[in-house]
Design a protein around this motif. Structure first.
Motif, PDB file in Angstrom:
ATOM      1  N   THR A  11       0.813  -1.222   0.000  1.00  0.00           N
ATOM      2  CA  THR A  11       0.000   0.000   0.000  1.00  0.00           C
ATOM      3  C   THR A  11       0.845   1.271   0.000  1.00  0.00           C
ATOM      4  OG1 THR A  11      -0.149  -0.092   2.412  1.00  0.00           O
ATOM      5  CG2 THR A  11      -1.943  -1.109   1.157  1.00  0.00           C
ATOM      6  N   MET A  12       2.135   1.154   0.288  1.00  0.00           N
ATOM      7  CA  MET A  12       2.999   2.327   0.380  1.00  0.00           C
ATOM      8  C   MET A  12       3.841   2.552  -0.880  1.00  0.00           C
ATOM      9  SD  MET A  12       1.897   3.206   3.228  1.00  0.00           S
ATOM     10  CE  MET A  12       2.866   4.625   3.657  1.00  0.00           C
ATOM     11  N   LYS A  58       4.449  -8.321   0.176  1.00  0.00           N
ATOM     12  CA  LYS A  58       5.332  -7.162   0.339  1.00  0.00           C
ATOM     13  C   LYS A  58       5.816  -6.758  -1.043  1.00  0.00           C
ATOM     14  CE  LYS A  58       5.447  -7.574   4.876  1.00  0.00           C
ATOM     15  NZ  LYS A  58       4.931  -6.589   5.770  1.00  0.00           N
ATOM     16  N   VAL A  59       6.499  -5.633  -1.126  1.00  0.00           N
ATOM     17  CA  VAL A  59       7.126  -5.197  -2.365  1.00  0.00           C
ATOM     18  C   VAL A  59       8.596  -4.938  -2.079  1.00  0.00           C
ATOM     19  CG1 VAL A  59       7.218  -3.396  -4.132  1.00  0.00           C
ATOM     20  CG2 VAL A  59       5.012  -4.213  -3.313  1.00  0.00           C
ATOM     21  N   ILE A  77      12.826   6.816   1.551  1.00  0.00           N
ATOM     22  CA  ILE A  77      12.090   5.564   1.736  1.00  0.00           C
ATOM     23  C   ILE A  77      11.581   5.461   3.174  1.00  0.00           C
ATOM     24  CG2 ILE A  77      12.262   3.041   1.765  1.00  0.00           C
ATOM     25  CD1 ILE A  77      14.360   3.366  -0.541  1.00  0.00           C
ATOM     26  N   LEU A  78      12.441   5.726   4.142  1.00  0.00           N
ATOM     27  CA  LEU A  78      12.036   5.647   5.551  1.00  0.00           C
ATOM     28  C   LEU A  78      10.866   6.585   5.854  1.00  0.00           C
ATOM     29  CD1 LEU A  78      15.520   5.526   7.318  1.00  0.00           C
ATOM     30  CD2 LEU A  78      13.917   3.632   7.018  1.00  0.00           C
ATOM     31  N   ASP A  79      10.926   7.796   5.348  1.00  0.00           N
ATOM     32  CA  ASP A  79       9.883   8.793   5.624  1.00  0.00           C
ATOM     33  C   ASP A  79       8.544   8.442   4.976  1.00  0.00           C
ATOM     34  OD1 ASP A  79      11.719  10.273   7.058  1.00  0.00           O
ATOM     35  OD2 ASP A  79      12.084  11.729   5.446  1.00  0.00           O
ATOM     36  N   ASN A  80       8.587   7.791   3.824  1.00  0.00           N
ATOM     37  CA  ASN A  80       7.354   7.577   3.062  1.00  0.00           C
ATOM     38  C   ASN A  80       6.782   6.174   3.137  1.00  0.00           C
ATOM     39  OD1 ASN A  80       6.736  10.182   1.464  1.00  0.00           O
ATOM     40  ND2 ASN A  80       8.956   9.957   1.409  1.00  0.00           N
ATOM     41  N   ALA A  81       7.515   5.222   3.699  1.00  0.00           N
ATOM     42  CA  ALA A  81       7.012   3.849   3.814  1.00  0.00           C
ATOM     43  C   ALA A  81       6.484   3.556   5.213  1.00  0.00           C
ATOM     44  CB  ALA A  81       8.115   2.851   3.470  1.00  0.00           C
ATOM     45  N   ASP A  88       6.086  -2.776   8.645  1.00  0.00           N
ATOM     46  CA  ASP A  88       6.431  -1.682   7.730  1.00  0.00           C
ATOM     47  C   ASP A  88       7.570  -2.057   6.797  1.00  0.00           C
ATOM     48  OD1 ASP A  88       4.496   0.107   8.416  1.00  0.00           O
ATOM     49  OD2 ASP A  88       5.776   1.368   9.656  1.00  0.00           O
ATOM     50  N   GLY A  89       8.486  -2.911   7.238  1.00  0.00           N
ATOM     51  CA  GLY A  89       9.547  -3.384   6.362  1.00  0.00           C
ATOM     52  C   GLY A  89      10.934  -3.038   6.839  1.00  0.00           C
ATOM     53  N   LYS A  90      11.871  -3.176   5.925  1.00  0.00           N
ATOM     54  CA  LYS A  90      13.287  -2.942   6.202  1.00  0.00           C
ATOM     55  C   LYS A  90      13.924  -2.266   4.994  1.00  0.00           C
ATOM     56  CE  LYS A  90      14.022  -5.836   9.906  1.00  0.00           C
ATOM     57  NZ  LYS A  90      12.780  -5.772  10.612  1.00  0.00           N
TER      58      LYS A  90
END
Length: 112
Positions: A11-12, A58-59, A77-81, A88-90
């Motif tokens: 979704t991000m 995931k993507v 990436i950190l700010d927008n994901a 949320d991911g890595k």
């Protein structure tokens, strides 16, 4: 040169992609993947029976960039994901020893 790899929520993707494009980062590869970490999957109910989904969609985003662009790409990436929830991911960064552009034979930063 650096290889930046990010695993994010599907979704991000558009939000991250648009933010990277605003920073003039337009070369990336997206792959739909499945996996789990802290989430450990989830339990679903189907036709009255529970079943466990161990792998979640995931993507995976991969970006090759110059060393000087690394911080900007990672921070974007950190700010927008980020949703603030588990899953949320890595993001990780790996060095690239050498890179070649097949079409022209260019190498190094010129191939990025």
């Amino acid at each position: 040169m650096k290889l930046i790899t990010a695993i994010i929520q599907p979704t991000m993707v558009n939000k991250v992609k648009e933010a990277l494009q605003q920073k003039n980062i337009s070369r990336m590869t997206l792959v739909e993947v499945e996996g789990f970490g802290e989430q450990k999957g989830q339990t679903e109910l189907f036709r009255g029976q529970e079943y466990e989904v161990n792998f979640l969609p995931k993507v995976k985003i991969t970006i090759v960039c110059k060393d000087s662009d690394k911080e900007s790409v990672v921070q974007t990436i950190l700010d927008n994901a980020k949703t603030g929830k588990i899953g949320d991911g890595k993001v990780w960064v790996s060095p690239i020893e050498e890179m070649y552009r097949i079409r022209t034979g260019e190498s190094g930063d010129a191939a990025v």
